[in-house]
Design a protein around this motif. Structure first.
Motif, PDB file in Angstrom:
ATOM      1  N   PRO A 126     -13.691  12.433   1.492  1.00 28.65           N
ATOM      2  CA  PRO A 126     -14.847  12.728   2.347  1.00 28.65           C
ATOM      3  C   PRO A 126     -15.027  14.228   2.551  1.00 28.65           C
ATOM      4  N   HIS A 127     -16.276  14.658   2.620  1.00 27.84           N
ATOM      5  CA  HIS A 127     -16.592  16.061   2.882  1.00 27.84           C
ATOM      6  C   HIS A 127     -17.241  16.259   4.251  1.00 27.84           C
ATOM      7  N   THR A 128     -17.828  15.206   4.792  1.00 26.66           N
ATOM      8  CA  THR A 128     -18.541  15.294   6.063  1.00 26.66           C
ATOM      9  C   THR A 128     -18.010  14.241   7.021  1.00 26.66           C
ATOM     10  N   LEU A 129     -18.414  14.360   8.284  1.00 22.77           N
ATOM     11  CA  LEU A 129     -17.971  13.389   9.284  1.00 22.77           C
ATOM     12  C   LEU A 129     -18.473  11.985   8.945  1.00 22.77           C
ATOM     13  N   ASP A 130     -19.710  11.871   8.509  1.00 23.25           N
ATOM     14  CA  ASP A 130     -20.230  10.563   8.121  1.00 23.25           C
ATOM     15  C   ASP A 130     -19.443   9.985   6.950  1.00 23.25           C
ATOM     16  N   GLU A 131     -19.043  10.852   6.010  1.00 20.65           N
ATOM     17  CA  GLU A 131     -18.266  10.371   4.869  1.00 20.65           C
ATOM     18  C   GLU A 131     -16.855   9.958   5.282  1.00 20.65           C
ATOM     19  N   VAL A 132     -16.318  10.555   6.329  1.00 21.98           N
ATOM     20  CA  VAL A 132     -15.026  10.104   6.852  1.00 21.98           C
ATOM     21  C   VAL A 132     -15.148   8.663   7.337  1.00 21.98           C
ATOM     22  N   LEU A 133     -16.223   8.369   8.058  1.00 19.46           N
ATOM     23  CA  LEU A 133     -16.433   6.998   8.530  1.00 19.46           C
ATOM     24  C   LEU A 133     -16.627   6.049   7.353  1.00 19.46           C
ATOM     25  N   ASP A 134     -17.345   6.497   6.330  1.00 18.57           N
ATOM     26  CA  ASP A 134     -17.505   5.669   5.135  1.00 18.57           C
ATOM     27  C   ASP A 134     -16.153   5.399   4.473  1.00 18.57           C
ATOM     28  N   ALA A 135     -15.268   6.407   4.493  1.00 16.38           N
ATOM     29  CA  ALA A 135     -13.950   6.248   3.877  1.00 16.38           C
ATOM     30  C   ALA A 135     -13.126   5.187   4.596  1.00 16.38           C
ATOM     31  N   VAL A 136     -13.288   5.099   5.909  1.00 18.67           N
ATOM     32  CA  VAL A 136     -12.592   4.051   6.666  1.00 18.67           C
ATOM     33  C   VAL A 136     -12.992   2.678   6.130  1.00 18.67           C
ATOM     34  N   ALA A 137     -14.297   2.498   5.914  1.00 17.14           N
ATOM     35  CA  ALA A 137     -14.783   1.218   5.388  1.00 17.14           C
ATOM     36  C   ALA A 137     -14.262   0.978   3.972  1.00 17.14           C
ATOM     37  N   GLU A 138     -14.205   2.032   3.141  1.00 20.42           N
ATOM     38  CA  GLU A 138     -13.698   1.902   1.771  1.00 20.42           C
ATOM     39  C   GLU A 138     -12.248   1.437   1.759  1.00 20.42           C
ATOM     40  N   ILE A 179       0.838  -1.191   0.000  1.00 22.30           N
ATOM     41  CA  ILE A 179       0.000   0.000   0.000  1.00 22.30           C
ATOM     42  C   ILE A 179       0.879   1.249   0.000  1.00 22.30           C
ATOM     43  N   ALA A 180       0.634   2.139  -0.963  1.00 23.19           N
ATOM     44  CA  ALA A 180       1.266   3.456  -0.973  1.00 23.19           C
ATOM     45  C   ALA A 180       0.224   4.471  -0.530  1.00 23.19           C
ATOM     46  N   SER A 181       0.481   5.150   0.562  1.00 19.19           N
ATOM     47  CA  SER A 181      -0.432   6.172   1.064  1.00 19.19           C
ATOM     48  C   SER A 181       0.132   7.544   0.725  1.00 19.19           C
ATOM     49  N   LEU A 182      -0.578   8.273  -0.127  1.00 19.51           N
ATOM     50  CA  LEU A 182      -0.152   9.606  -0.535  1.00 19.51           C
ATOM     51  C   LEU A 182      -0.972  10.671   0.173  1.00 19.51           C
ATOM     52  N   LEU A 183      -1.511  10.289   1.305  1.00 15.56           N
ATOM     53  CA  LEU A 183      -2.400  11.153   2.076  1.00 15.56           C
ATOM     54  C   LEU A 183      -2.242  10.805   3.552  1.00 15.56           C
ATOM     55  N   PRO A 184      -1.863  11.764   4.406  1.00 16.25           N
ATOM     56  CA  PRO A 184      -1.681  11.444   5.827  1.00 16.25           C
ATOM     57  C   PRO A 184      -2.901  10.798   6.470  1.00 16.25           C
ATOM     58  N   ALA A 185      -4.103  11.246   6.111  1.00 18.60           N
ATOM     59  CA  ALA A 185      -5.313  10.650   6.679  1.00 18.60           C
ATOM     60  C   ALA A 185      -5.420   9.180   6.315  1.00 18.60           C
ATOM     61  N   ALA A 186      -5.045   8.836   5.085  1.00 21.88           N
ATOM     62  CA  ALA A 186      -5.104   7.441   4.667  1.00 21.88           C
ATOM     63  C   ALA A 186      -4.099   6.595   5.439  1.00 21.88           C
ATOM     64  N   THR A 187      -2.933   7.164   5.716  1.00 22.47           N
ATOM     65  CA  THR A 187      -1.946   6.454   6.533  1.00 22.47           C
ATOM     66  C   THR A 187      -2.505   6.185   7.918  1.00 22.47           C
ATOM     67  N   GLU A 188      -3.221   7.161   8.482  1.00 17.25           N
ATOM     68  CA  GLU A 188      -3.860   6.971   9.788  1.00 17.25           C
ATOM     69  C   GLU A 188      -4.855   5.822   9.736  1.00 17.25           C
ATOM     70  N   ILE A 189      -5.649   5.784   8.673  1.00 15.41           N
ATOM     71  CA  ILE A 189      -6.655   4.725   8.554  1.00 15.41           C
ATOM     72  C   ILE A 189      -5.980   3.360   8.437  1.00 15.41           C
ATOM     73  N   VAL A 190      -4.978   3.265   7.575  1.00 11.13           N
ATOM     74  CA  VAL A 190      -4.282   1.993   7.391  1.00 11.13           C
ATOM     75  C   VAL A 190      -3.681   1.515   8.715  1.00 11.13           C
ATOM     76  N   GLY A 191      -3.056   2.425   9.448  1.00 15.89           N
ATOM     77  CA  GLY A 191      -2.484   2.054  10.731  1.00 15.89           C
ATOM     78  C   GLY A 191      -3.533   1.603  11.728  1.00 15.89           C
ATOM     79  N   ALA A 192      -4.665   2.321  11.781  1.00 21.90           N
ATOM     80  CA  ALA A 192      -5.728   1.968  12.721  1.00 21.90           C
ATOM     81  C   ALA A 192      -6.359   0.629  12.376  1.00 21.90           C
ATOM     82  N   LEU A 193      -6.272   0.231  11.119  1.00 22.01           N
ATOM     83  CA  LEU A 193      -6.784  -1.085  10.701  1.00 22.01           C
ATOM     84  C   LEU A 193      -5.815  -2.208  11.054  1.00 22.01           C
ATOM     85  N   GLY A 194      -4.648  -1.857  11.569  1.00 26.35           N
ATOM     86  CA  GLY A 194      -3.645  -2.864  11.890  1.00 26.35           C
ATOM     87  C   GLY A 194      -2.830  -3.306  10.691  1.00 26.35           C
ATOM     88  N   LEU A 195      -2.781  -2.460   9.638  1.00 22.28           N
ATOM     89  CA  LEU A 195      -2.107  -2.830   8.396  1.00 22.28           C
ATOM     90  C   LEU A 195      -0.863  -2.000   8.137  1.00 22.28           C
TER      91      LEU A 195
END
Length: 293
Positions: free
Chosen positions: A120-132, A3-19
């Motif tokens: 994501p543009h909203t808080l709910d969409e941030v949570l959806d992005a985690v699932a994506e 996985i190449a993360s070109l976005l700090p938020a995506a790196t946070e998500i990947v780490g929180a997933l244990g990946l």
């Protein structure tokens, strides 16, 4: 999966997933301890170091007007990383490398990688992005577990603050010039038990003037300069104190807990909730938020 993360938020998500072990490339802003010094950096800023907020604003505007990028992609490092999945964004050209630059580079480098754009543009969409991200990385179950925990914590805040008076909160995403927040930030203030005085839910941040802000005095100002940590937010609060004297101020590590569209937004909501309602919500760990007056 590589996985190449070109976005700090995506790196946070990947780490929180244990990946985190699957990350093969990150950006200069990715500061998780388990990846910061061990992964190649393929995205760096094109802005000079040491600029003041006003100088950053002016430089960004000048570069945008001239059609110059705000970020630099190291194509050689990306090629060597040979990712299977690339996480990128197209939400804000000021905040991260745009999607078009990434897809063009992958084509030029003949890299056959899946690209997931996280916008994501909203808080709910941030949570959806985690699932994506979890699904794209082949870890849907980990995504479900992470989302369940994040939603549990949000519900705990809701319960703790039910029927409370809500202070009128002015959140500032930049101080020189002042910018009102957009996207998920007004929702964060709302979930933290405040009433956002200005800002656009799901929209872009917008410039304003100090005179306009003085016309409707808030109960509290949340100083959350985009991309800055707590120490810098505290320092920049001096500008707000000068312009809005007598208004209580709270500074927050915006880089980690406000502007990154990932799991730590919930940490940010908890921290803001404590600042607004210290008798109802437990204090966060040190280094996240500071009540200044």
């Amino acid at each position: 999966m590589r996985i190449a993360s070109l976005l700090p938020a995506a790196t946070e998500i990947v780490g929180a997933l244990g990946l985190a072990d699957d990350l093969v490339a990150v950006t200069f802003e990715c500061d998780r301890p388990d990846v910061r010094a061990t992964r190649p950096v393929v995205v760096d800023t094109a802005l000079p170091a040491g600029l003041t907020p006003a100088e950053i604003d002016a430089t960004v505007r000048e570069r945008a007007a001239a059609g110059l990028p705000q970020y630099a992609l190291d194509r050689d490092a990306l090629r060597d990383a040979a990712p299977d999945l690339v996480l990128t964004q197209d939400l804000c050209r000021v905040c991260a490398l745009p999607e078009a630059t990434v897809t063009e580079a992958l084509a030029d480098l003949d890299l056959d990688a899946t690209v997931l754009t996280v916008d994501p543009h909203t808080l709910d969409e941030v949570l959806d992005a985690v699932a994506e991200v979890a699904r794209a990385a082949g870890a849907p179950d980990a995504g479900e577990r992470l989302l369940a925990d994040l939603r549990r914590r949000l519900h705990q805040i809701d319960d703790a603050l039910a029927d409370r008076n809500r202070p009128r909160v002015l959140a500032l995403e930049w101080v020189d010039p002042p910018f009102l927040p957009g996207h998920w930030v007004p929702a964060m203030v709302r979930r933290a038990g405040g009433e956002p005085l200005a800002g656009i839910d799901g929209g872009r941040s917008v410039a304003t003037t100090w005179q306009q802000l003085r016309d409707d005095t808030p109960d509290l100002v949340l100083v959350a300069p985009c991309g800055f940590g707590l120490d810098d937010a505290v320092a920049q609060a001096a500008t707000v104190r000068e312009r809005l004297p007598g208004v209580p101020l709270v500074a927050i590590d915006s880089a980690s807990y406000v502007v990154r569209a990932g799991p730590r937004l919930v940490d940010g909501i908890e921290a803001i909730a404590h600042a607004l309602h210290p008798d109802a919500v437990a204090a966060p760990p040190p280094g996240r938020i500071a009540t200044l007056s």
